[in-house]
Motif scaffolding. Structure first.
Motif, mmCIF file in Angstrom:
data_model
loop_
_atom_site.group_PDB
_atom_site.id
_atom_site.type_symbol
_atom_site.label_atom_id
_atom_site.label_comp_id
_atom_site.label_asym_id
_atom_site.label_seq_id
_atom_site.Cartn_x
_atom_site.Cartn_y
_atom_site.Cartn_z
ATOM 1 N N UNK A 130 -64.299 10.962 -57.179
ATOM 2 C CA UNK A 130 -65.017 9.764 -57.636
ATOM 3 C C UNK A 130 -64.140 8.559 -57.324
ATOM 4 N N UNK A 131 -64.619 7.694 -56.424
ATOM 5 C CA UNK A 131 -63.761 6.605 -55.951
ATOM 6 C C UNK A 131 -64.611 5.458 -55.427
ATOM 7 N N UNK A 132 -64.344 4.264 -55.930
ATOM 8 C CA UNK A 132 -65.025 3.051 -55.485
ATOM 9 C C UNK A 132 -63.976 2.111 -54.897
ATOM 10 N N UNK A 133 -63.978 1.893 -53.582
ATOM 11 C CA UNK A 133 -62.962 1.028 -52.961
ATOM 12 C C UNK A 133 -62.960 -0.393 -53.505
ATOM 13 N N UNK A 134 -64.067 -0.830 -54.111
ATOM 14 C CA UNK A 134 -64.128 -2.176 -54.672
ATOM 15 C C UNK A 134 -63.384 -2.261 -56.001
ATOM 16 N N UNK A 158 -42.199 -5.574 -35.000
ATOM 17 C CA UNK A 158 -42.367 -4.148 -35.255
ATOM 18 C C UNK A 158 -43.568 -3.869 -36.158
ATOM 19 N N UNK A 159 -44.001 -4.910 -36.886
ATOM 20 C CA UNK A 159 -45.117 -4.708 -37.803
ATOM 21 C C UNK A 159 -44.809 -3.707 -38.894
ATOM 22 N N UNK A 160 -43.542 -3.672 -39.325
ATOM 23 C CA UNK A 160 -43.102 -2.664 -40.298
ATOM 24 C C UNK A 160 -43.399 -3.097 -41.732
ATOM 25 N N UNK A 161 -43.797 -2.144 -42.550
ATOM 26 C CA UNK A 161 -43.926 -2.356 -43.976
ATOM 27 C C UNK A 161 -43.412 -1.124 -44.697
ATOM 28 N N UNK A 162 -42.667 -1.323 -45.774
ATOM 29 C CA UNK A 162 -42.093 -0.197 -46.512
ATOM 30 C C UNK A 162 -43.171 0.617 -47.218
ATOM 31 N N UNK A 163 -44.278 -0.046 -47.571
ATOM 32 C CA UNK A 163 -45.366 0.590 -48.295
ATOM 33 C C UNK A 163 -46.589 0.712 -47.389
ATOM 34 N N UNK A 164 -47.232 1.867 -47.443
ATOM 35 C CA UNK A 164 -48.477 2.081 -46.699
ATOM 36 C C UNK A 164 -49.527 2.622 -47.664
ATOM 37 N N UNK A 165 -50.672 1.958 -47.688
ATOM 38 C CA UNK A 165 -51.782 2.408 -48.535
ATOM 39 C C UNK A 165 -52.984 2.658 -47.628
ATOM 40 N N UNK A 166 -53.252 3.910 -47.294
ATOM 41 C CA UNK A 166 -54.316 4.207 -46.320
ATOM 42 C C UNK A 166 -55.698 3.897 -46.883
ATOM 43 N N UNK A 167 -56.621 3.618 -45.986
ATOM 44 C CA UNK A 167 -58.013 3.394 -46.403
ATOM 45 C C UNK A 167 -58.644 4.741 -46.738
ATOM 46 N N UNK A 168 -59.201 4.841 -47.932
ATOM 47 C CA UNK A 168 -59.880 6.076 -48.323
ATOM 48 C C UNK A 168 -61.231 5.734 -48.935
ATOM 49 N N UNK A 169 -62.120 6.696 -48.881
ATOM 50 C CA UNK A 169 -63.447 6.571 -49.447
ATOM 51 C C UNK A 169 -63.744 7.797 -50.307
ATOM 52 N N UNK A 170 -64.781 7.683 -51.095
ATOM 53 C CA UNK A 170 -65.201 8.810 -51.932
ATOM 54 C C UNK A 170 -65.528 10.005 -51.048
#
Length: 209
Positions: A130-134, A158-170
């Motif tokens: 159960x997940x709502x991206x909004x 390099x476009x580097x970031x220490x944190x990565x939060x992938x796009x996910x959907x229900x």
């Protein structure tokens, strides 16, 4: 002079779909939502606000155990998803499944799923039942080399970031190396709970290994 940039030693995470998520959601969300009120915070966790069956499910209200029809349904889906990922002959063991319920400020501190030397975990999985991206956020993964990178300088290019939060959907199933540290930000108060099912994978055979 032309400059060629190459990224080396990538860390790979996988995302696939649980095909029967709508039916699983209809079947499990009401039960998990009801049981969540009886869940206790594991003593050795830092968070002071989380509802998880990681330690154990409420007595008499267990959903996932060997021989459970709910667990059998999930295992069938998960093993089908895992088969899409492995590229050689393989054999895996999934020790257990637990659920996590977020609806009013719950969060999870940074952690990994490495297991122990006797019971190691190689991959870990999050099923977004159960997940709502909004309203909800994906887990935040931390670069395991972040401290070593401080010994050098990361260029902006390099476009580097220490944190990565992938796009996910229900309905997504996220599969990642168990050594990756990750966390969940506090959930806003909502009538649409963020419910995930989690499990670890122990690889018993991969190719000739």
């Amino acid at each position: 002079m032309n400059v060629y940039a190459q990224k080396i030693f990538p860390i790979t995470i996988f995302k696939t779909k649980v095909s029967d998520n709508d039916n699983l959601k209809e079947l499990l969300v009401p039960k998990i939502s009801e049981n969540a009120q009886y869940l206790a915070i594991p003593e050795y966790w830092t968070t002071n606000n989380v509802k998880t069956s990681f330690d154990k499910e409420p007595e008499g209200l267990e959903l996932f155990y060997e021989g459970s029809s709910y667990q059998d349904l999930l295992m069938k889906e998960y093993l089908s998803c895992i088969a899409e990922i492995f590229d050689k002959e393989y054999k895996v063991h999934i020790p257990r499944i637990w659920y996590n319920f977020y609806s009013d400020g719950e969060y999870q501190e940074k952690h990994d799923h490495l297991g122990t030397p006797l019971t190691p975990c190689h991959f870990s999985c999050i099923h977004f039942l159960s997940f709502d991206p909004q309203e909800h956020t994906a887990p935040q993964f931390t670069d395991p080399l972040s401290q070593l990178r401080n010994l050098s300088v990361e260029l902006d290019r390099n476009g580097y970031g220490e944190i990565c939060s992938p796009h996910v959907e229900e309905g997504d199933l996220l599969v990642f190396p168990s050594y990756l540290m990750h966390s969940v930000l506090p959930c806003s108060k909502t009538d649409y709970p963020r419910i995930t099912l989690s499990f670890n994978i122990r690889v018993l055979k991969y190719g000739n290994d």
